[in-house]
Design an enzyme around this catalytic site. Structure first.
Site, PDB file in Angstrom:
ATOM      1  N   GLU A  16     -14.084  26.044  13.427  1.00  0.00           N
ATOM      2  CA  GLU A  16     -12.637  26.048  13.641  1.00  0.00           C
ATOM      3  C   GLU A  16     -11.910  25.772  12.326  1.00  0.00           C
ATOM      4  OE1 GLU A  16     -10.716  24.856  17.576  1.00  0.00           O
ATOM      5  OE2 GLU A  16     -10.207  23.147  16.302  1.00  0.00           O
ATOM      6  N   HIS A  63     -40.274  25.054  19.393  1.00  0.00           N
ATOM      7  CA  HIS A  63     -40.882  25.874  20.429  1.00  0.00           C
ATOM      8  C   HIS A  63     -39.863  26.845  21.021  1.00  0.00           C
ATOM      9  CE1 HIS A  63     -44.606  23.486  20.416  1.00  0.00           C
ATOM     10  NE2 HIS A  63     -43.790  22.493  20.076  1.00  0.00           N
ATOM     11  N   LYS A  78      -2.745  15.399  23.416  1.00  0.00           N
ATOM     12  CA  LYS A  78      -1.650  14.951  22.555  1.00  0.00           C
ATOM     13  C   LYS A  78      -0.299  15.274  23.178  1.00  0.00           C
ATOM     14  CE  LYS A  78      -1.948  15.424  18.039  1.00  0.00           C
ATOM     15  NZ  LYS A  78      -1.927  15.969  16.654  1.00  0.00           N
ATOM     16  N   LYS A 111      -5.351  31.883  24.757  1.00  0.00           N
ATOM     17  CA  LYS A 111      -4.665  30.952  25.659  1.00  0.00           C
ATOM     18  C   LYS A 111      -3.332  31.516  26.126  1.00  0.00           C
ATOM     19  CE  LYS A 111      -4.577  26.706  24.102  1.00  0.00           C
ATOM     20  NZ  LYS A 111      -4.515  25.567  23.130  1.00  0.00           N
TER      21      LYS A 111
END
Length: 551
Positions: free
Chosen positions: A355, A386, A208, A511
């Site tokens: 989130e 399994h 964006k 971040k």
């Protein structure tokens, strides 16, 4: 106006009292008490059939859960979302992923502006571009046809498109290759491009802001990879398009802004796969199939908005999730699609749910004193049987399960051993729900002639809750309804928990710290480090390993 603390509300306390009365009641007892339970505790809408009779609830539980929803003004919150109110309060934004699939002619206002024509303008431009590429009219710099499409993004700009491509691969244009790059690990990019010709490859850069660190790192790697073969900066405009709102950065990169597909701040990343972030999906399955998927989304939107709660699929699933999470203390949910094409659906739901509702404070900023978002995980059946089903059946933790199946296969194979493989697949789905609910008692195990020493090991307690969702066939329309079903059930839970399901501040801190750390990792000289002792040591150890100082 602030809302009273959830746990002090009379409706919550009524549920706690109710749980003290039925919390240990076994599903065997519930079914024995009501022979028609498996027919009555079901709901149906927009092509989906939900059987929730194997949830540990009764009619009183459901009534109390609906009363809780009413006390939390769920209907008003639904209306506010569809009206374009700024229900993402921490960012002061509307939440209008429902506008992305609204038919032309509908009106949805944000700050007095009808956004539906804007949505369709972008959709029309996506369709026009996709038709050019799919038909071969759009060619690369050397005149070769585009045969490979690589979408570069991360998070909501990657998980949705990847899941949609895998889910709808049966409908994809098979003379084209579609791949996705998200991880900043160079291996992801190297493996995606290893066997491709740059002259036949188109990159979609999804960001964006066009500043996302991981996405832009991969985009620049893609740019260099292209230019190694094509050699001319002018080639970038024929091999790159952007999904972004930052025209200046897109142009600076070399992408023609005529091929920049925009979206809006009222679309969160994890809700954007039916916006321009879905450009790779349009290219893969074609405009008509993409519009079918949008119609599926919209059909579930209307069902959610208009259907009474007793039969409202997202409301029922959301409220059952509240019951399991907050009263049965079930910390996880297993999503188990018995359809190989849905192999990435659990991973997609991880972001959508965790989130959205992985929050520790209310809308007012107060610490919650109750559990919020559970952990979502899963694998396609029958593979998971399994792997981790042992824990689901006989472990010490309650794991509510969502089984997803389809009446008709997309790839029917010849009959084997008296029945075809799809029947075998669906037999497993149905049997697993039955086994989880009813288990096998010690008495039943003994009756089979089992040695007494083995009886405890072969006993299944049962009473493990599950829901089953069935549809006729995995079509683009069905996929849209499934995704919107989970979107809205997440919203219902967020309203009950009084949290903001549409921000994601939790992704920011790591971040931000990484920006400092990267400078310290690449510094030519040993940097001065001011972190904690563990972080400092790890930075030094990595630098030494990278530079070959430690064998």
């Amino acid at each position: 106006m602030s809302r009273p603390n959830l746990t002090t509300q009379p409706q919550w306390q009524a549920l706690q009292q109710h749980f003290s009365q039925i919390g240990r009641q076994h599903l065997r007892e519930l079914f024995a008490a009501d022979p028609k339970r498996g027919e009555q505790l079901t709901a149906e809408g927009v092509g989906l059939y939900l059987d929730y009779s194997k949830q540990r609830v009764n009619a009183e539980t459901l009534r109390l859960l609906r009363e809780l929803a009413e006390s939390c003004d769920l209907q008003q919150h639904i209306a506010a979302m569809f009206s374009g109110d700024k229900i993402n309060t921490t960012e002061q934004r509307a939440v209008l992923h429902v506008a992305l699939r609204a038919p032309a002619g509908e009106q949805i206002l944000v700050d007095g502006h009808d956004v539906v024509p804007d949505v369709h303008a972008v959709l029309d431009s996506m369709v026009a571009f996709a038709e050019q590429v799919r038909s071969g009219a759009w060619t690369g710099h050397t005149g070769k046809r585009i045969r490979n499409v690589i979408s570069i993004g991360i998070g909501g700009s990657d998980l949705g498109p990847v899941m949609a491509y895998e889910a709808l691969r049966d409908y994809s244009q098979r003379d084209m290759t579609f791949r996705f790059v998200s991880n900043v690990d160079g291996t992801d990019f190297a493996e995606a491009t290893r066997d491709l010709d740059a002259a036949e490859t188109l990159f979609i850069v999804c960001s964006k802001t066009f500043t996302t660190l991981e996405t832009l790192s991969n985009a620049h790697a893609a740019r260099s990879w292209c230019l190694q073969t094509l050699g001319d900066d002018q080639a970038i405009a024929k091999h790159f398009v952007a999904v972004s709102t930052n025209a200046a950065e897109v142009s600076k990169f070399g992408i023609d802004t005529a091929h920049m597909f925009g979206f809006w701040d009222w679309v969160g990343g994890r809700y954007s796969m039916d916006a321009s972030v879905g450009l790779s999906t349009v290219l893969a399955i074609g405009p008509d199939r993409f519009r079918e998927m949008l119609a599926g989304f919209h059909a579930m939107d209307q069902h959610f908005r208009q259907t009474p709660w007793e039969n409202n699929l997202p409301v029922l699933m959301g409220l059952l999730g509240i019951w399991n999470n907050n009263f049965l203390d079930a910390a996880t949910v297993a999503v188990l699609p018995y359809e190989q094409y849905l192999k990435r659906f659990p991973a997609y739901l991880q972001q959508l749910t965790m989130e959205s509702n992985g929050k520790h404070v209310t809308l007012d900023g107060a610490e919650v004193d109750y559990a919020t978002g559970p952990i979502y995980w899963g694998e396609p059946g029958t593979n998971g049987q399994h792997s981790f089903y042992q824990l689901i059946h006989q472990g010490t933790r309650i794991v509510p399960c969502d089984f997803i199946g389809f009446g008709q296969p997309l790839n029917p194979l010849p009959a084997q051993h008296g029945g075809d493989q799809h029947d075998l697949l669906m037999a497993n789905l149905i049997a697993q729900g039955e086994a989880l609910a009813f288990g096998k008692s010690a008495q039943e195990v003994r009756a089979e002639g089992t040695a007494e020493s083995l009886v405890p090991h072969r006993t299944f307690d049962g009473n493990r809750p599950s829901s089953t969702i069935l549809a006729a066939k995995l079509t683009p329309h069905a996929l849209g309804t499934l995704i919107a079903l989970y979107e809205h059930s997440v919203f219902v839970q967020g309203v009950i928990w009084n949290i903001d399901s549409f921000d994601q501040w939790g992704v920011e801190l790591g971040k931000q710290l990484a920006k400092t750390t990267i400078a310290e990792l690449i510094a030519k000289d040993e940097p001065e480090l001011n972190h904690d002792s563990s972080t400092n040591t790890l930075i030094r150890r990595y630098r030494h390993l990278r530079d070959g100082f430690i064998a």
